[in-house]
Design a protein around this motif. Structure first.
Motif, PDB file in Angstrom:
ATOM      1  N   LEU A  93       0.838  -1.213   0.000  1.00 43.86           N
ATOM      2  CA  LEU A  93       0.000   0.000   0.000  1.00 43.86           C
ATOM      3  C   LEU A  93       0.868   1.256   0.000  1.00 43.86           C
ATOM      4  O   LEU A  93       0.682   2.162  -0.830  1.00 43.86           O
ATOM      5  CB  LEU A  93      -0.931  -0.023   1.219  1.00 43.86           C
ATOM      6  CG  LEU A  93      -1.751   1.240   1.486  1.00 43.86           C
ATOM      7  CD1 LEU A  93      -2.655   1.589   0.304  1.00 43.86           C
ATOM      8  CD2 LEU A  93      -2.599   1.071   2.753  1.00 43.86           C
ATOM      9  N   THR A  94       1.827   1.305   0.923  1.00 43.25           N
ATOM     10  CA  THR A  94       2.673   2.500   1.028  1.00 43.25           C
ATOM     11  C   THR A  94       3.522   2.689  -0.226  1.00 43.25           C
ATOM     12  O   THR A  94       3.666   3.803  -0.740  1.00 43.25           O
ATOM     13  CB  THR A  94       3.590   2.405   2.262  1.00 43.25           C
ATOM     14  OG1 THR A  94       2.836   1.932   3.374  1.00 43.25           O
ATOM     15  CG2 THR A  94       4.199   3.749   2.598  1.00 43.25           C
ATOM     16  N   HIS A  95       4.064   1.571  -0.726  1.00 40.17           N
ATOM     17  CA  HIS A  95       4.955   1.671  -1.879  1.00 40.17           C
ATOM     18  C   HIS A  95       4.221   2.146  -3.131  1.00 40.17           C
ATOM     19  O   HIS A  95       4.818   2.806  -3.987  1.00 40.17           O
ATOM     20  CB  HIS A  95       5.636   0.324  -2.139  1.00 40.17           C
ATOM     21  CG  HIS A  95       6.810   0.417  -3.060  1.00 40.17           C
ATOM     22  ND1 HIS A  95       7.914   1.193  -2.774  1.00 40.17           N
ATOM     23  CD2 HIS A  95       7.059  -0.127  -4.280  1.00 40.17           C
ATOM     24  CE1 HIS A  95       8.788   1.100  -3.772  1.00 40.17           C
ATOM     25  NE2 HIS A  95       8.272   0.313  -4.699  1.00 40.17           N
ATOM     26  N   PHE A  97       2.081   4.470  -3.432  1.00 40.87           N
ATOM     27  CA  PHE A  97       2.096   5.936  -3.490  1.00 40.87           C
ATOM     28  C   PHE A  97       3.504   6.454  -3.809  1.00 40.87           C
ATOM     29  O   PHE A  97       3.664   7.460  -4.503  1.00 40.87           O
ATOM     30  CB  PHE A  97       1.570   6.530  -2.179  1.00 40.87           C
ATOM     31  CG  PHE A  97       0.109   6.250  -1.968  1.00 40.87           C
ATOM     32  CD1 PHE A  97      -0.845   6.860  -2.773  1.00 40.87           C
ATOM     33  CD2 PHE A  97      -0.322   5.362  -0.990  1.00 40.87           C
ATOM     34  CE1 PHE A  97      -2.201   6.595  -2.614  1.00 40.87           C
ATOM     35  CE2 PHE A  97      -1.675   5.082  -0.825  1.00 40.87           C
ATOM     36  CZ  PHE A  97      -2.614   5.701  -1.630  1.00 40.87           C
ATOM     37  N   GLN A  98       4.519   5.749  -3.282  1.00 47.39           N
ATOM     38  CA  GLN A  98       5.892   6.156  -3.590  1.00 47.39           C
ATOM     39  C   GLN A  98       6.178   6.007  -5.087  1.00 47.39           C
ATOM     40  O   GLN A  98       6.805   6.872  -5.697  1.00 47.39           O
ATOM     41  CB  GLN A  98       6.880   5.315  -2.771  1.00 47.39           C
ATOM     42  CG  GLN A  98       8.286   5.890  -2.785  1.00 47.39           C
ATOM     43  CD  GLN A  98       9.277   4.973  -2.088  1.00 47.39           C
ATOM     44  OE1 GLN A  98       8.882   4.053  -1.367  1.00 47.39           O
ATOM     45  NE2 GLN A  98      10.549   5.222  -2.297  1.00 47.39           N
ATOM     46  N   ALA A 101       4.490   8.897  -6.897  1.00 49.07           N
ATOM     47  CA  ALA A 101       5.105  10.189  -6.582  1.00 49.07           C
ATOM     48  C   ALA A 101       6.465  10.350  -7.250  1.00 49.07           C
ATOM     49  O   ALA A 101       6.903  11.469  -7.514  1.00 49.07           O
ATOM     50  CB  ALA A 101       5.225  10.361  -5.062  1.00 49.07           C
ATOM     51  N   SER A 102       7.143   9.235  -7.537  1.00 45.97           N
ATOM     52  CA  SER A 102       8.516   9.352  -8.046  1.00 45.97           C
ATOM     53  C   SER A 102       8.614   9.236  -9.566  1.00 45.97           C
ATOM     54  O   SER A 102       9.718   9.199 -10.102  1.00 45.97           O
ATOM     55  CB  SER A 102       9.396   8.292  -7.381  1.00 45.97           C
ATOM     56  OG  SER A 102       8.951   7.012  -7.748  1.00 45.97           O
ATOM     57  N   ILE A 115      -2.788  10.478  -7.137  1.00 44.29           N
ATOM     58  CA  ILE A 115      -2.670  10.036  -5.741  1.00 44.29           C
ATOM     59  C   ILE A 115      -3.940  10.374  -4.965  1.00 44.29           C
ATOM     60  O   ILE A 115      -4.450   9.560  -4.193  1.00 44.29           O
ATOM     61  CB  ILE A 115      -1.423  10.680  -5.088  1.00 44.29           C
ATOM     62  CG1 ILE A 115      -0.157  10.065  -5.682  1.00 44.29           C
ATOM     63  CG2 ILE A 115      -1.456  10.508  -3.560  1.00 44.29           C
ATOM     64  CD1 ILE A 115       1.120  10.824  -5.356  1.00 44.29           C
TER      65      ILE A 115
END
Lengths: 268, 268
Positions: A93-95, A97-98, A101-102, A115
């Motif tokens: 889940l967290t990754h 968004f990373q 974003a990148s 996002i």
């Protein structure tokens, strides 16, 4: 990516465990509709599949649905234990968004829009809300509107947002985004009705689970609430509505239309 | 926010269960250092606290640390059950990104920078990695470097990113961001050493848990690996390093320095 080997393995295990990849396909089919290169959507499509996969890992946990098998393979916690399964879900889940974003080939405005929409669809107003409502509905008899509401949050929101992400990446107009979201909403409902119908009328070997398990598990389903004939009518209604939404958008609709047809006619 | 009442209640229960609010305070102290209005950081500070809170809820689960109490109150799953606790954590994590993405007073570039840094610090290369490594180290005797590495990922990354977020919101230069991150890294280590020392030498009534629980739980701690005197020396070393990093940055350092002193001298 730097991450402990066991964590990486647990995350990849569930990502590679198969599935229909419907969310990535919907996103890429939208790009194709707008005649954009599919490569533009690969990373965001992967991010969506990571979020879908995290939700399956957490959903299968003993405290939730307590499932030992998914698509014929042992569930994440059966292989890696509950603690690592929880963390693998958190990590995916967290990754996701990373990853978005990148991306250096998208503008900051596009990334923020993606996002924002994805977090809304996956979070406590979307998919997580649907999971909670689904849990709370266990053992209760629902009206068809309530069932539809729960399914829309639990699976429909993330399906719709796949189309919306494709539209955002294609610089679609607000009206086009609206129509594609509505298309996504209707095929999401159709998808679930078809799921329920397959559990009544499907071929056990093709589905990979016993026919009639919804009835024996006392689940709220469309055929159960509406009867078989009315459930089929409702399936057709939502597929027609989806196609009508799509007809409002001036794009190459062929692939999206065939995906709608696939959802109505699939055998597993 | 639209969300089922039980879900909202479970999310808010843990957010309001107290705590030192160190991450929000570090972010706001950084803004103060750059003479920016603190209001500029309120939402991002809340998002960080949501992520910290989600990590505590999941960490306390039976499959993880199996804790019944946190700060003297029943843990989330003791009040709401495991399933809702997992989903409340998932909801807080996802919502934190939605909060940042939807702030209308920040540019898209700033929002993307914040989300990217936070997801990296909280995800499978940061906090989630630390949780996994901490689990895998149970029952093993670690070297001090290994312990420090684990703690840095498990808690230090999110502390450092609080300072980095404050710096990004203050339009700090890359060099200033680098120095503030390093400050965060050193106070993160100092924070953990002090935690370990309090477990040996602290006042049970002030800490709220029995003295010596780390030893009886066979945990890897700085005093255990280094001895009490060397652990205290290491605490002082990292506080000095933190202050040295801060001296490189041309800002009003008073509040950040006093936070470093608080971390070294706190009694709970």
């Amino acid at each position: 990516m730097y991450a402990p080997d066991t964590l990486k393995e647990a995350m990849i295990y569930s990502l590679e465990a198969g599935g229909k990849r419907i969310r990535p396909i919907l996103l890429l089919a939208t790009l194709k509709g707008f005649s954009k290169p599919l490569t533009l959507g690969y990373d965001v499509a992967c991010a969506l599949e990571m979020i879908h996969t995290y939700s399956l890992i957490h959903d299968d946990l003993p405290a939730m649905d307590d499932d030992d098998l998914r698509r014929g393979k042992p569930t994440n916690h059966k292989v890696y234990g509950e603690a690592l399964a929880i963390l693998a879900g958190d990590g995916l889940l967290t990754h996701s968004f990373q990853v978005i974003a990148s991306l250096n080939y998208l503008s900051a405005e596009v990334k923020v829009a993606l996002i924002s929409k994805i977090a809304e669809a996956a979070g406590p107003e979307g998919m997580v809300a649907g999971q909670v409502e689904d849990m709370e509905a266990e053992g209760k008899r629902l009206e068809v509107e309530q069932l539809q509401h729960i399914h829309h949050r639990k699976t429909g929101d993330l399906l719709s947002v796949a189309l919306e992400c494709g539209a955002i990446l294609s610089s679609a107009s607000p009206q086009e985004i609206w129509d594609l979201r509505s298309f996504g909403k209707h095929i999401g409902i159709a998808f679930q009705i078809k799921d329920d119908l397959l559990d009544v009328e499907g071929d056990q070997d093709l589905i990979g689970k016993p026919i009639g398990s919804d009835v024996s598990n006392d689940k709220n389903t469309y055929p159960r609430i509406l009867g078989l004939d009315q459930a089929k009518e409702k399936l057709d209604f939502h597929l027609e509505q989806a196609k009508a939404d799509l007809n409002n958008v001036e794009i190459d609709r062929e692939l999206l239309l065939s995906l709608a047809d696939y959802i109505g006619s699939r055998t597993n």
